[in-house]
Design an enzyme around this catalytic site. Structure first.
Site, PDB file in Angstrom:
ATOM      1  N   HIS A  55       3.426  -7.516   1.561  1.00 25.75           N
ATOM      2  CA  HIS A  55       2.779  -8.419   2.505  1.00 25.75           C
ATOM      3  C   HIS A  55       1.657  -9.212   1.853  1.00 25.75           C
ATOM      4  O   HIS A  55       1.155  -8.821   0.799  1.00 25.75           O
ATOM      5  CB  HIS A  55       2.213  -7.640   3.698  1.00 25.75           C
ATOM      6  CG  HIS A  55       1.118  -6.679   3.317  1.00 25.75           C
ATOM      7  ND1 HIS A  55       1.370  -5.477   2.720  1.00 25.75           N
ATOM      8  CD2 HIS A  55      -0.226  -6.760   3.420  1.00 25.75           C
ATOM      9  CE1 HIS A  55       0.230  -4.850   2.487  1.00 25.75           C
ATOM     10  NE2 HIS A  55      -0.769  -5.619   2.897  1.00 25.75           N
ATOM     11  N   HIS A  63       0.848  -1.201   0.000  1.00 19.49           N
ATOM     12  CA  HIS A  63       0.000   0.000   0.000  1.00 19.49           C
ATOM     13  C   HIS A  63       0.882   1.248   0.000  1.00 19.49           C
ATOM     14  O   HIS A  63       1.971   1.243   0.580  1.00 19.49           O
ATOM     15  CB  HIS A  63      -0.887   0.031   1.252  1.00 19.49           C
ATOM     16  CG  HIS A  63      -1.680  -1.223   1.437  1.00 19.49           C
ATOM     17  ND1 HIS A  63      -2.655  -1.619   0.568  1.00 19.49           N
ATOM     18  CD2 HIS A  63      -1.617  -2.183   2.387  1.00 19.49           C
ATOM     19  CE1 HIS A  63      -3.172  -2.763   0.978  1.00 19.49           C
ATOM     20  NE2 HIS A  63      -2.557  -3.130   2.085  1.00 19.49           N
ATOM     21  N   ARG A  99      -1.363  -4.631  -6.299  1.00 16.23           N
ATOM     22  CA  ARG A  99      -1.143  -6.069  -6.347  1.00 16.23           C
ATOM     23  C   ARG A  99       0.126  -6.364  -7.138  1.00 16.23           C
ATOM     24  O   ARG A  99       0.276  -5.892  -8.265  1.00 16.23           O
ATOM     25  CB  ARG A  99      -2.357  -6.707  -7.023  1.00 16.23           C
ATOM     26  CG  ARG A  99      -2.754  -8.021  -6.449  1.00 16.23           C
ATOM     27  CD  ARG A  99      -4.039  -8.531  -7.092  1.00 16.23           C
ATOM     28  NE  ARG A  99      -5.235  -8.026  -6.446  1.00 16.23           N
ATOM     29  CZ  ARG A  99      -6.319  -7.596  -7.111  1.00 16.23           C
ATOM     30  NH1 ARG A  99      -6.358  -7.607  -8.419  1.00 16.23           N
ATOM     31  NH2 ARG A  99      -7.368  -7.166  -6.439  1.00 16.23           N
ATOM     32  N   GLU A 125      -1.505  -0.610   8.086  1.00 17.15           N
ATOM     33  CA  GLU A 125      -2.474  -1.525   8.671  1.00 17.15           C
ATOM     34  C   GLU A 125      -1.791  -2.410   9.695  1.00 17.15           C
ATOM     35  O   GLU A 125      -0.558  -2.452   9.776  1.00 17.15           O
ATOM     36  CB  GLU A 125      -3.149  -2.373   7.586  1.00 17.15           C
ATOM     37  CG  GLU A 125      -2.205  -3.297   6.852  1.00 17.15           C
ATOM     38  CD  GLU A 125      -2.869  -3.943   5.624  1.00 17.15           C
ATOM     39  OE1 GLU A 125      -3.694  -3.288   4.968  1.00 17.15           O
ATOM     40  OE2 GLU A 125      -2.535  -5.091   5.322  1.00 17.15           O
TER      41      GLU A 125
END
Ligand code: ZN
Length: 315
Positions: A173, A98, A193, A116
């Site tokens: 991740h 991200h 992605r 996150e």
């Protein structure tokens, strides 16, 4: 208007990698198959959680933010800052990264970046997550991915119930198969992605990759740094799992009672295990596995009674 603890109806999401645990374990209403995500506290346009109790029943968090700023300590929140989800991986998720706030602001129409964190609720034996990469620099990352040497490039770590992972923006991740976890993140849905195991999506097409953007945001400085998952100690009643610019996340183990003291903006409580009651001035709310509650800033003192494992998040 008098503040009260808010309950939400989760927004369930079908995903190609989703499973059946979210329904089985938490009993949330909604469709049954391939449920990958339950957005339990969200004011993101892709899945707003709806308040199901009290005067604001039927409204979204955004409406509350507008009508009752004092419930959020009158701080100037443009949008609700957090997004809390339960994720159930019945298959490996795509390898992803991200962006941070600056990159997202410039390249994604002013959106927020995304940091996150994950608290593992349940995992099957041998379950792993991808947490970081082994490339020395950008060109080695590109080279290894072109050659499809994913085993060499990616860094898997074991994931067991009670493990916690903080995933700052820029961290490569992926959640692995057989893991059920609670995710607390910035209110953003921007994901680049990198690799999707050559799979086809629910519509029979391969899902888009965003390799170019991913390469721009991956953190290559932290090469070789292999953070260990932080396993919480059973002895402590309250453990701070992470405190960063975007959120603080704690794990509470309540043995019989816990009084909620003063806090700044709001408190989100997610019940991971156990059951009990939240008692406040005007009543009480039953707490069971999967219950998600927001306590407003001006709520006043309240008390949790019961034997409970909960994940608490706030800004
Ligand atoms: Zn992610």
């Amino acid at each position: 208007m008098k503040p009260y603890p808010l309950l939400f109806k989760p927004s369930l999401k079908k995903r190609i990698w989703g499973g059946s645990k979210i329904k089985e374990i938490f009993g949330y209403p909604g469709p049954c198959e391939n449920i990958g995500e339950a957005w339990v506290v969200s004011d993101h346009p892709e899945g707003k959680s709806i308040i199901i109790n009290g005067e604001f029943s039927g409204e979204s968090l955004g409406v509350l933010l507008e009508k009752c700023p004092e419930w959020f300590a009158n701080i100037n929140l443009e949008k609700f800052p957090l997004l809390v989800k339960v994720l159930d991986a019945n298959d490996n998720l795509s390898i992803q990264v991200h962006p941070d706030d600056q990159y997202a602001m410039r390249n994604e129409n002013g959106a927020s970046g995304k940091a996150e964190c994950w608290y593992v609720i349940d995992s099957e034996p041998g379950a792993e997550i991808i947490f970081g990469h082994n490339a020395k620099n950008r060109s080695e990352f590109i080279q290894l991915s072109k050659e499809n040497k994913w085993d060499q490039l990616l860094a898997p770590v074991p994931a067991r119930a009670g493990d916690f992972f903080f995933i700052p923006s820029g961290t490569v991740h992926a959640m692995g198969k057989g893991i059920l976890l609670l995710e607390v993140q910035q209110n953003s849905d921007i994901t680049y992605r990198i690799y999707d195991y050559e799979r086809k999506g629910l519509n029979g097409e391969k899902r888009d990759l965003h390799f170019e953007k991913a390469i721009e945001v991956i953190d290559f400085q932290s090469t070789g740094y292999k953070p260990k998952p932080y396993t919480v100690e059973e002895d402590f009643a309250i453990t701070t799992l992470v405190s960063c610019n975007y959120f603080t996340v704690e794990r509470w183990l309540i043995k019989s009672t816990h009084d909620l003291k003063l806090f700044k903006v709001f408190l989100l409580i997610f019940i991971v295990n156990g059951s009990g009651e939240l008692i406040y001035n005007d009543g009480s709310i039953l707490l069971t596995k999967g219950t998600s509650i927001m306590i407003p800033a001006n709520m006043g003192e309240c008390r949790i009674v019961g034997k409970i494992e909960a994940i608490i998040s706030y800004i």
